[in-house]
Design a protein around this motif. Structure first.
Motif, PDB file in Angstrom:
ATOM      1  N   LEU A  14      13.762 106.083 -37.648  1.00 49.77           N
ATOM      2  CA  LEU A  14      13.343 105.848 -36.085  1.00 49.77           C
ATOM      3  C   LEU A  14      12.335 105.068 -36.406  1.00 49.77           C
ATOM      4  O   LEU A  14      10.987 105.223 -35.936  1.00 49.77           O
ATOM      5  CB  LEU A  14      12.940 107.524 -35.735  1.00 49.77           C
ATOM      6  N   SER A  15      12.695 103.923 -36.736  1.00 52.67           N
ATOM      7  CA  SER A  15      11.540 102.811 -36.740  1.00 52.67           C
ATOM      8  C   SER A  15      11.449 102.093 -35.128  1.00 52.67           C
ATOM      9  O   SER A  15      12.142 102.456 -34.457  1.00 52.67           O
ATOM     10  CB  SER A  15      11.940 101.461 -37.466  1.00 52.67           C
ATOM     11  N   LYS A  16      10.309 101.473 -35.051  1.00 52.69           N
ATOM     12  CA  LYS A  16       9.895 100.977 -33.606  1.00 52.69           C
ATOM     13  C   LYS A  16      10.881  99.742 -33.413  1.00 52.69           C
ATOM     14  O   LYS A  16      11.650  99.140 -34.042  1.00 52.69           O
ATOM     15  CB  LYS A  16       8.542 100.451 -33.807  1.00 52.69           C
ATOM     16  N   SER A  17      10.639  99.443 -32.014  1.00 54.42           N
ATOM     17  CA  SER A  17      11.576  98.436 -31.647  1.00 54.42           C
ATOM     18  C   SER A  17      10.960  96.902 -31.944  1.00 54.42           C
ATOM     19  O   SER A  17      11.099  96.031 -30.893  1.00 54.42           O
ATOM     20  CB  SER A  17      12.002  98.572 -30.158  1.00 54.42           C
ATOM     21  N   ILE A  22       8.017  98.456 -44.679  1.00 61.97           N
ATOM     22  CA  ILE A  22       8.391  99.745 -44.810  1.00 61.97           C
ATOM     23  C   ILE A  22       8.489  99.273 -46.526  1.00 61.97           C
ATOM     24  O   ILE A  22       9.123  98.699 -47.079  1.00 61.97           O
ATOM     25  CB  ILE A  22       9.427 100.589 -44.328  1.00 61.97           C
ATOM     26  N   ASP A  23       8.030 100.494 -47.267  1.00 61.21           N
ATOM     27  CA  ASP A  23       8.557 100.736 -48.778  1.00 61.21           C
ATOM     28  C   ASP A  23       9.626 101.812 -48.950  1.00 61.21           C
ATOM     29  O   ASP A  23       9.074 102.847 -48.731  1.00 61.21           O
ATOM     30  CB  ASP A  23       7.276 100.914 -49.719  1.00 61.21           C
ATOM     31  N   VAL A  24      10.743 101.390 -49.090  1.00 60.05           N
ATOM     32  CA  VAL A  24      11.866 102.224 -49.323  1.00 60.05           C
ATOM     33  C   VAL A  24      12.098 102.956 -50.781  1.00 60.05           C
ATOM     34  O   VAL A  24      12.228 102.023 -51.408  1.00 60.05           O
ATOM     35  CB  VAL A  24      12.967 101.625 -48.560  1.00 60.05           C
ATOM     36  N   GLU A 142      15.473  99.960 -52.600  1.00 62.93           N
ATOM     37  CA  GLU A 142      15.129  98.784 -51.907  1.00 62.93           C
ATOM     38  C   GLU A 142      13.864  98.185 -52.024  1.00 62.93           C
ATOM     39  O   GLU A 142      13.728  97.166 -52.067  1.00 62.93           O
ATOM     40  CB  GLU A 142      15.613  99.123 -50.471  1.00 62.93           C
ATOM     41  N   GLY A 143      12.954  99.126 -51.879  1.00 65.23           N
ATOM     42  CA  GLY A 143      11.387  98.737 -52.469  1.00 65.23           C
ATOM     43  C   GLY A 143      11.106  98.158 -50.738  1.00 65.23           C
ATOM     44  O   GLY A 143      11.121  98.626 -49.994  1.00 65.23           O
ATOM     45  N   LEU A 144      10.216  96.988 -51.081  1.00 63.42           N
ATOM     46  CA  LEU A 144       9.486  96.565 -49.854  1.00 63.42           C
ATOM     47  C   LEU A 144      10.552  95.868 -48.903  1.00 63.42           C
ATOM     48  O   LEU A 144      11.332  94.893 -49.247  1.00 63.42           O
ATOM     49  CB  LEU A 144       8.770  95.477 -50.291  1.00 63.42           C
ATOM     50  N   CYS A 145      10.566  96.038 -47.698  1.00 64.45           N
ATOM     51  CA  CYS A 145      11.280  95.746 -46.728  1.00 64.45           C
ATOM     52  C   CYS A 145      10.739  95.348 -45.181  1.00 64.45           C
ATOM     53  O   CYS A 145       9.671  95.982 -45.055  1.00 64.45           O
ATOM     54  CB  CYS A 145      12.576  96.728 -46.240  1.00 64.45           C
ATOM     55  N   VAL A 146      11.448  94.563 -44.270  1.00 65.61           N
ATOM     56  CA  VAL A 146      11.015  94.642 -43.007  1.00 65.61           C
ATOM     57  C   VAL A 146      12.091  95.170 -42.232  1.00 65.61           C
ATOM     58  O   VAL A 146      13.370  95.081 -42.431  1.00 65.61           O
ATOM     59  CB  VAL A 146      10.695  93.132 -42.406  1.00 65.61           C
ATOM     60  N   GLN A 147      11.815  95.928 -41.303  1.00 64.96           N
ATOM     61  CA  GLN A 147      12.994  96.823 -40.400  1.00 64.96           C
ATOM     62  C   GLN A 147      12.651  96.796 -39.149  1.00 64.96           C
ATOM     63  O   GLN A 147      11.423  96.684 -38.768  1.00 64.96           O
ATOM     64  CB  GLN A 147      13.025  98.148 -41.063  1.00 64.96           C
ATOM     65  N   MET A 148      13.375  96.864 -38.194  1.00 64.50           N
ATOM     66  CA  MET A 148      13.118  97.225 -36.588  1.00 64.50           C
ATOM     67  C   MET A 148      14.422  97.914 -36.048  1.00 64.50           C
ATOM     68  O   MET A 148      15.427  97.897 -36.672  1.00 64.50           O
ATOM     69  CB  MET A 148      12.756  96.048 -36.053  1.00 64.50           C
ATOM     70  N   MET A 149      14.177  98.648 -35.009  1.00 63.86           N
ATOM     71  CA  MET A 149      15.070  99.215 -34.210  1.00 63.86           C
ATOM     72  C   MET A 149      15.860  98.386 -33.246  1.00 63.86           C
ATOM     73  O   MET A 149      15.148  97.670 -32.534  1.00 63.86           O
ATOM     74  CB  MET A 149      14.630 100.616 -33.328  1.00 63.86           C
ATOM     75  N   HIS A 150      17.207  97.926 -33.419  1.00 68.42           N
ATOM     76  CA  HIS A 150      17.736  97.234 -32.476  1.00 68.42           C
ATOM     77  C   HIS A 150      18.664  98.158 -31.513  1.00 68.42           C
ATOM     78  O   HIS A 150      19.162  99.184 -32.029  1.00 68.42           O
ATOM     79  CB  HIS A 150      18.818  96.281 -33.493  1.00 68.42           C
TER      80      HIS A 150
END
Length: 206
Positions: A14-17, A22-24, A142-150
């Motif tokens: 439930l990531s932000k928009s 994030i470290d997965v 996955e380790g270090l990632c960038v994510q966002m809610m689309h």
């Protein structure tokens, strides 16, 4: 207490928009590889194979031998890792027929490789889906990632990816590869395209 991924794993699902780092951690999945247009009718067979196995694990407490360490939980959402065939990467438009993907559904920690194999064999007896033979049980880190809610149509995802890449440039992060991950929070069969919620994620390095 029932394990609810919407509550216990908000940071993953439930990531932000807006972009965030994030470290997965490593997690186990039922996974299946495919290629081609996800709008083709046959694509649903891949999804059906994964969900039939995942719900079989969820209901395994009703079997003669309850899996060791079993606990009640909510089945995890469908995910996908997406890539594009080499010959289609330089085209100005996205040729969906050239897409390459791995679909997956996360499994609880109590699922061992032996249990996964047993579940696959049990489901094959009840289901006629030939794709069950292609399903694998693997760990993914996955380790270090960038994510966002689309929020919106899958076809509009490039807008969100541009925002994520701009975030990386502004924060000294480098995207590691062109493949990306999608986590489908909404059921596309029951949700209007403009209201779909999809977590977008790609690996980065500092």
């Amino acid at each position: 207490m029932k394990y609810e991924w919407r509550k216990q794993d908000k940071n993953l699902y439930l990531s932000k928009s807006k972009p965030e780092v994030i470290d997965v951690p490593a997690m186990n999945y039922f996974m299946i590889d495919g290629k081609g247009n996800p709008n083709d009718p046959s694509f649903s067979d891949y999804i059906e194979a994964l969900y039939s196995l995942s719900y079989a694990v969820r209901m395994s407490y009703k079997s003669e031998i309850v899996p060791e360490g079993y606990y009640e939980y909510t089945v995890f959402p469908l995910e996908g890792i997406w890539d594009l065939a080499e010959e289609a990467r330089d085209k100005e438009f996205l040729d969906k027929n050239k897409l390459i993907y791995t679909l997956m559904i996360r499994q609880p920690e109590f699922v061992t490789e032996k249990l996964a194999r047993d579940i696959i064999e049990r489901v094959k007896i009840k289901k006629s889906n030939k794709l069950l033979d292609k399903v694998k049980f693997n760990s993914l880190h996955e380790g270090l990632c960038v994510q966002m809610m689309h929020i919106g149509s899958y076809d509009d995802e490039p807008k969100s990816f541009r925002i994520m890449e701009e975030y990386c440039m502004a924060n000294g992060l480098i995207r590691k590869e062109k493949t990306h991950r999608e986590i489908y929070i909404s059921d596309f069969r029951k949700t209007q395209p403009e209201k779909l919620k999809t977590v977008l994620r790609f690996k980065v390095t500092i």
